[in-house]
Design a protein around this motif. Structure first.
Motif: not given
Length: 301
Positions: A82, A84, A120-123, A127, A136-138
């Motif tokens: 994961e 950012v 971060s919201n998803e990872v 950030r 935000e990235c996988k």
């Protein structure tokens, strides 16, 4: 032109050539985290956008040339896939540069460079509060391009969430490049700033296709005054002005004065018409430029 083959230079020398030529490059300012929760923050200029559905960003940490070791960012994404990715703006470029120093593993570059971490919201990686844009990235895949020093590792990232500061959006909700104030990487210690006079617009090619340079009158196509960029803009029109419009324009005082002044010197008339057309193009008035350029194309004017 000098021809250079990779085998003729050291890896480091050819790397310098590549960096100097393939520029400017956007900068991915990447936060990652290892399995023990240690945060890392590092910039990468081997970076770009490669797909919008799915939204894919790719950056590439190189293996170090001096000892063939891998960077902490690469080690982290292999443990916790994961990231950012932040877009670097001018107001943070010196702090970004400071964060690029090779601190020991476990050192938090957020703290070293004075950035504020946000959850971060998803990872799992945090950030940067000070960034204008954060993705935000996988990590879908890490593709090694080689095992020697200087070899890249493509970190293929799928965007899960984007954070954009409201202040950098225009009235249509689109990112304003002047407000984004992005910074890009060149070779050596050089950077560029996408702002001020360095920003310009080029109209996209006409939907029904422009006439192209090959369909221009030879006197225009082979002009010694007009540049390749000028010809490219002129070739983007779908149709040239008609004879009646050109003749009517030619009755104006500016063109009439030129005709009198150069009545015995047709080559100078053409040169001066092309200079005047170039001024019109600099003012983004393509129609006027064509009306000027076509003054010698019709009889009975």
């Amino acid at each position: 032109m000098k021809t250079i083959y990779p085998k003729d230079l050291s890896t480091l020398e050819f790397y310098g050539l590549l960096q100097g030529a393939v520029a400017p490059r956007p900068i991915a300012f990447v936060s990652t985290i290892d399995i023990e929760g240690n945060v890392n923050l590092s910039p990468f200029s081997f970076f770009n956008l490669f797909s919008s559905d799915p939204p894919i960003l790719i950056f590439s940490p190189l293996r170090r040339m001096r000892d063939n070791t891998t960077k902490h960012t690469l080690q982290n994404v292999m443990e916790v896939p994961e990231v950012v990715i932040h877009i670097v703006h001018f107001g943070m470029v010196e702090q970004m540069s400071l964060a690029s120093a090779e601190y020991d593993k476990g050192v938090n570059e957020f703290e070293k460079a004075g950035f504020t971490p946000l959850k971060s919201n998803e990872v799992r990686p945090p950030r940067i509060k000070e960034a204008h844009v954060a993705f935000e990235c996988k990590v879908n895949e890490v593709k090694s391009l080689g095992e020697s020093g200087g070899a890249g590792n493509l970190v293929i990232c799928e965007v899960l969430a984007a954070h954009v500061r409201q202040e950098i959006l225009d009235e249509k909700g689109v990112i304003d490049p002047k407000k984004l104030d992005a910074v890009a990487r060149l070779g050596g210690n050089w950077y560029s700033r996408a702002n001020g006079a360095s920003l310009f617009q080029i109209p996209k090619p006409a939907r029904n296709l422009g006439i192209g340079i090959d369909q221009m009158p030879a006197s225009v196509r082979n002009s010694m005054i007009l540049s390749g960029n000028n010809l490219g803009r002129l070739g983007n029109v779908e149709v040239l002005p008609g004879e009646a419009e050109v003749v009517a324009f030619g009755r104006g005082p500016e063109i009439q004065e030129m005709r009198v002044r150069f009545q015995h010197d047709p080559d100078s008339l053409i040169d001066h018409l092309h200079l005047l057309a170039k001024e019109a193009l600099d003012e983004d008035d393509v129609t006027r430029a064509w009306l000027i350029l076509l003054q010698t194309s019709f009889e009975g004017q």
